[in-house]
Design an enzyme around this catalytic site. Structure first.
Site, short mmCIF file in Angstrom:
data_model
loop_
_atom_site.label_atom_id
_atom_site.label_comp_id
_atom_site.label_asym_id
_atom_site.label_seq_id
_atom_site.Cartn_x
_atom_site.Cartn_y
_atom_site.Cartn_z
N CYS A 120 -33.35 31.83 10.45
CA CYS A 120 -33.26 31.57 11.89
C CYS A 120 -33.62 30.11 12.11
CB CYS A 120 -34.20 32.48 12.68
SG CYS A 120 -33.77 32.52 14.46
N LYS A 195 -31.57 43.87 17.12
CA LYS A 195 -32.79 43.17 17.50
C LYS A 195 -32.84 43.05 19.01
CE LYS A 195 -35.31 38.88 16.84
NZ LYS A 195 -35.37 37.61 16.11
N LYS A 248 -35.34 46.47 15.08
CA LYS A 248 -36.54 45.73 15.49
C LYS A 248 -36.63 45.64 17.00
CE LYS A 248 -38.06 41.04 14.97
NZ LYS A 248 -37.65 39.72 14.61
C1 PBG Z 1 -37.15 34.76 14.72
C2 PBG Z 1 -37.95 36.00 14.64
C3 PBG Z 1 -38.81 36.59 15.59
C4 PBG Z 1 -39.41 37.68 14.98
C5 PBG Z 1 -38.88 37.76 13.70
N1 PBG Z 1 -37.97 36.74 13.51
C6 PBG Z 1 -39.19 36.14 16.95
C7 PBG Z 1 -38.25 36.22 18.05
O1 PBG Z 1 -37.09 36.56 17.92
O2 PBG Z 1 -38.69 35.84 19.14
C8 PBG Z 1 -40.43 38.58 15.59
C9 PBG Z 1 -41.29 39.32 14.62
C10 PBG Z 1 -42.52 39.89 15.17
O3 PBG Z 1 -42.78 39.92 16.38
O4 PBG Z 1 -43.32 40.36 14.34
N2 PBG Z 1 -36.00 34.81 15.47
#
Ligand code: PBG
Length: 325
Positions: A120, A195, A248
């Site tokens: 990311c 997600k 997620k």
């Molecule tokens: C990056 C990412 C995030 C998480 C995992 N990869 C943050 C988001 O999308 O804001 C969240 C993981 C967690 O809260 O444990 N994009």
């Protein structure tokens, strides 16, 4: 057969009988530990919003990989905290970037560790969004080559699996093409296909220093009101070449996890995210919950709900508890 002939309690009488008929197993090998590696840090730095989780310097990784091995964990999931950021998130695809270096450290220390690299841009962009901006919007198509380049760089550095979490449309196909072109046909893609734009990522943004400077991520992450859309996302990513799917957050989305697993039958992982972790920690700290019992029950529920593996900040604790049950 009904009561009194039928008595379900017969099979609940003793621990041994309960073990014999238990439908769900939770094993340390199914648990994946996320790790935050901070550039320029030596030693560990606690993350305030996630008691018990630290950012690690490169010098801590060999020891952490050893611990993971001794506990029998299934793998490590790496996130980077770079010392500088820019508009295009160039630290993410820098071959000398912090995660690229971290992979080298871990592989040198414990070569058999399954290293999963999160793909990311948000930890590397100055604005904190997961792609490059066009005005105030994240530009999907302009982001794809950068995401693909990041995945290639991380796989070349030795990551066993790349896990794109940016939620751009078409990123799995873009990554697959880039990996194959680079001779990395054997590197699997674990796609965060499903997600949600979730409040439960709050503590992570503190941990990874990735809070968006303006707006939120609802323009690219999923709407919590939608379930059918999760199936469309999952199928699209499988069509583009995803090898594994990630759902997620985890517990608030158990229905989604179950549908994704049963309707696609693809290898599926649940991400028990930062907010889920911190809630349990806070309640345990206040004396409202028994942490060990609540964590193991949560993780067991995710396995029962369809997760083949679980990404969790409690991985080390849970593995240790499972070994002493
Ligand atoms: C990056 C990412 C995030 C998480 C995992 N990869 C943050 C988001 O999308 O804001 C969240 C993981 C967690 O809260 O444990 N994009």
């Amino acid at each position: 057969m009904a009561f009194p002939e039928s008595r379900p309690r017969r099979l609940r009488r003793t621990p041994a009988i309960r073990d014999l008929v238990a439908e769900t197993l939770l094993d340390p090998g199914d648990l994946i530990l996320p790790i935050f590696v901070e550039e320029g840090l030596s030693g560990r730095r606690p993350i305030t919003a996630m008691p018990g989780v630290d950012r690690l310097g490169l010098d801590e990784l060999a020891a952490e990989a050893e611990v993971a091995k001794v506990l029998g964990l299934g793998g490590l999931l790496l996130f980077g905290v770079p010392s500088s950021k820019d508009l295009k998130g160039s630290g993410a695809y820098d071959d000398r970037g912090i995660v690229q270096q971290a992979i080298g450290e871990i592989k040198r220390a414990v070569p058999e560790t399954v290293v999963i690299a999160d793909v990311c841009l948000c930890e590397y962009t100055s604005h904190g969004h997961c792609g490059v901006l066009h005005g105030d919007e994240v530009d999907n198509d302009a982001t794809l080559p950068l995401i693909a380049r990041t995945a290639k760089s991380l796989a070349s550095a030795g990551a066993d699996i790349v896990a794109p979490s940016d939620m751009m449309d078409g990123r799995v196909a873009a990554i697959r093409a880039e990996l194959d072109k680079a001779g990395l046909q054997q590197t699997p893609i674990a796609s965060y296909a499903v997600k949600y734009a979730s409040a439960f990522y709050g503590p992570f943004r503190d941990a990874a220093d990735s809070t968006p400077a303006f707006g939120d991520r609802r323009g690219y992450q999923m709407d919590p009101r939608n379930a059918d859309e999760a199936l469309r996302e999952a199928r699209a990513d499988l069509d583009e070449g995803a090898d594994l799917l990630i759902v997620k957050p985890a517990l608030p989305y158990l229905d989604i996890l179950h549908r994704v697993k049963t309707e696609t039958s693809a290898p599926t992982m649940a991400y028990h995210v930062s907010g889920e972790y911190s809630m349990l920690k806070a309640a345990a700290h206040a004396g409202f919950l028994d942490e060990r019992a609540a964590v193991l029950e949560s993780l067991t529920s995710l396995r029962r709900g369809g997760a083949d593996a679980i990404i969790t900040y409690s991985a080390k604790d849970a593995a240790a508890w499972l070994r002493t049950l």
